[in-house]
Design an enzyme around this catalytic site. Structure first.
Site, short mmCIF file in Angstrom:
data_model
loop_
_atom_site.label_atom_id
_atom_site.label_comp_id
_atom_site.label_asym_id
_atom_site.label_seq_id
_atom_site.Cartn_x
_atom_site.Cartn_y
_atom_site.Cartn_z
N GLU A 10 -6.38 7.75 7.94
CA GLU A 10 -6.08 8.62 6.79
C GLU A 10 -4.60 9.02 6.82
O GLU A 10 -4.14 9.70 7.77
CB GLU A 10 -6.97 9.86 6.73
CG GLU A 10 -8.36 9.58 6.21
CD GLU A 10 -8.35 9.09 4.76
OE1 GLU A 10 -7.68 9.70 3.91
OE2 GLU A 10 -9.00 8.08 4.49
N SER A 11 -3.88 8.61 5.77
CA SER A 11 -2.42 8.78 5.77
C SER A 11 -1.98 10.23 5.95
O SER A 11 -1.02 10.51 6.69
CB SER A 11 -1.82 8.21 4.49
OG SER A 11 -2.35 8.87 3.36
N LYS B 213 -10.59 -8.77 5.56
CA LYS B 213 -10.27 -7.88 6.68
C LYS B 213 -10.74 -8.47 8.01
O LYS B 213 -11.92 -8.84 8.13
CB LYS B 213 -10.95 -6.52 6.47
CG LYS B 213 -10.46 -5.79 5.23
CD LYS B 213 -11.27 -4.52 4.98
CE LYS B 213 -10.91 -3.93 3.63
NZ LYS B 213 -11.81 -2.90 3.17
N VAL C 97 -6.32 0.85 5.22
CA VAL C 97 -5.02 1.09 5.85
C VAL C 97 -4.41 2.31 5.15
O VAL C 97 -4.74 2.57 3.99
CB VAL C 97 -4.09 -0.13 5.71
CG1 VAL C 97 -4.60 -1.29 6.53
CG2 VAL C 97 -3.88 -0.55 4.25
N CYS D 296 0.83 -1.22 0.00
CA CYS D 296 0.00 0.00 0.00
C CYS D 296 0.86 1.27 0.00
O CYS D 296 1.65 1.51 0.93
CB CYS D 296 -0.93 0.00 1.21
SG CYS D 296 -1.87 1.53 1.32
N1 GSH Z 1 -7.28 8.14 1.65
C1 GSH Z 1 -6.71 6.98 2.28
C2 GSH Z 1 -6.50 5.92 1.23
C3 GSH Z 1 -6.00 4.62 1.82
C4 GSH Z 1 -6.28 3.45 0.91
O1 GSH Z 1 -6.92 3.57 -0.15
N2 GSH Z 1 -5.81 2.27 1.33
C5 GSH Z 1 -6.11 1.07 0.58
C6 GSH Z 1 -4.89 0.18 0.43
S1 GSH Z 1 -3.59 0.96 -0.46
C7 GSH Z 1 -7.13 0.26 1.34
O2 GSH Z 1 -7.02 0.11 2.53
N3 GSH Z 1 -8.10 -0.30 0.62
C8 GSH Z 1 -9.04 -1.19 1.21
C9 GSH Z 1 -10.39 -1.01 0.70
O3 GSH Z 1 -10.66 0.03 0.09
O4 GSH Z 1 -11.22 -1.90 0.92
C10 GSH Z 1 -5.40 7.36 2.97
O5 GSH Z 1 -4.76 8.32 2.51
O6 GSH Z 1 -5.03 6.74 3.98
#
Ligand code: GSH
Length: 224
Positions: free
Chosen positions: A69-70, A39, A52, A12
């Site tokens: 949120e990163s 999950k 994540v 990720c």
């Molecule tokens: N806006 C979020 C995006 C995080 C994101 O999209 N993470 C993905 C993995 S890279 C995720 O957890 N996806 C799981 C899902 O959407 O079910 C951030 O900045 O933390």
């Protein structure tokens, strides 16, 4: 004493931002990997968006707290962790860096569309979006080696993982995405050799990333 645990997924790019910032600031943290395709209940219970990264913060005398949120995790680390500041001191410059972090998130969604497209009809508009963003960056960034010059910043922590995806694609075939963009190419190379960026992923990252794309039958790998 605060204990930090980062809930992660090996490929990720959003997780990598937090890892890079933690490493730049030399903060100890634990990592817990989860399977995003399956999950666990404990994760769904603490992750309001089911995504994540999630940062668990445990402080003596307090109940464990969750930050998600990163970009928000980056801000929290910047405000609380010791070590070098990764945002500019000037409020206007700091706001501009936050703007480019947002731009970096938009680039990641273009890259996702580009890399996972199953045919050229899906791939072409995604590529055009990346090309446009890259031209914009080329006319924005300083002489380097990093986004704002010699000092590594949170913007670098955000773009390192995006460029890493292109580096992984280029182990299969050149993408041409950096052609005619010398400053951007130099920036990408500087990030690829930065210790915090290099060590933010498992050693089999390229394999894992390409494997995911193969499962999606991605056009970008077939074009090679
Ligand atoms: N806006 C979020 C995006 C995080 C994101 O999209 N993470 C993905 C993995 S890279 C995720 O957890 N996806 C799981 C899902 O959407 O079910 C951030 O900045 O933390």
């Amino acid at each position: 004493m605060t204990k930090l645990t980062l809930i992660s997924f090996p490929t990720c790019p959003f997780v990598q931002r937090a890892v890079i910032a933690l490493k730049e600031k030399r903060v100890d943290f634990d990592v817990v990997y989860i399977d995003l395709a399956n999950k666990p209940d404990w994760f769904l219970a603490i992750s309001p968006l089911g995504k994540v990264p999630v940062l668990k913060v445990e402080r003596e005398g307090h109940a464990p707290a969750i930050v998600f949120e990163s970009a928000v995790i980056l801000e929290y680390l910047e405000e609380t962790a010791p070590g070098d500041k990764l945002h500019p001191a000037d409020p206007l410059e700091r706001a501009q860096h936050r703007s480019w972090i947002e731009f970096g998130s938009s680039l990641l969604s273009d890259l996702y569309r580009f890399s996972s497209a199953r045919d050229s009809v899906e791939m072409t508009p995604a590529r055009q979006a990346i090309d446009g963003k890259f031209r914009r960056l080329e006319s924005t960034i300083a002489e380097g080696p990093f986004f704002a010059g010699i000092k590594f910043s949170l913007v670098d922590a955000v773009f390192g993982p995006a460029f890493r995806q292109i580096d992984a694609l280029e182990t299969v075939a050149p993408t041409g995405l950096f052609d005619g963009l010398p400053k951007l190419d130099r920036w990408r190379r500087a990030l690829a050799t930065r210790d915090s960026v290099k060590s933010a992923v498992p050693t089999n990252y390229v394999e894992l990333y390409l494997e995911r794309l193969r499962k999606l039958d991605a056009e970008v790998l077939k074009a090679a």
